[in-house]
Design a protein around this motif. Sequence first.
Motif: not given
Length: 209
Positions: A5-28
């Motif tokens: 599941y790939h939610p939108q990035s914040d437009g500046q860091t090119e990473f989602t909040p989940y990736e910033i906090v946990y260091g990996q893309p979210p997996l559903h």
Amino acid sequence: MSSSYHPQSDGQTEFTPYEIVYGQPPLHIPYLPEATAVESVDRSLQAREKVIHSLRHNLSKAQHRMKQLADNQRSEREFDVGEWVYVKLQPCRQHSLRSHHCQKLSPRYFSPFQVLARVGSVVYKLALPSHVCIHDTFHVSLLKKKVGTGSIQAQIPAGIPHQGQLMVEPIAVLDRRLVKHGRVAATQVLVQWSNSFPEDATWEYLRDL
């Protein structure tokens, strides 16, 4: 079976909040009904799947609606080298006046100017007079094809800054009125501006002029 599941990035860091906090893309990992024997867990996980499904549906609807709005405002215009086009410039009041929430001055078309080259898919280079200081490349949204033999204005006025905005100044007071400003009375005047249409006259406080 799993799906990402790939939610939108914040437009500046090119990473989602989940990736910033946990260091990996979210997996559903989709939950299958009755995959667990615990009734409360089954009910909770099925409710989560409904929320995720609703979230994806609403995001898809919002993206589709935004695309439709953007497409409605987009005009498919193309010009050939050698064609003549009008250039749209937006009047801008002098900075000595206090800014207002309603800037009524309308854009004006100047020209015609000849298309010298196409730069990219939506940008064109025009043959501007030597006295004009603005850049000679314009987005297609600022151009309009010349039709017929008439012209709106022969030349772009001199003294336009590099931003391509017409600097306007008060040239006449057409009327005046007394209005309530806070707890006191104040005088407003109907100002006609240079490089603008007569119907673009606006009411300004006399003290600001």
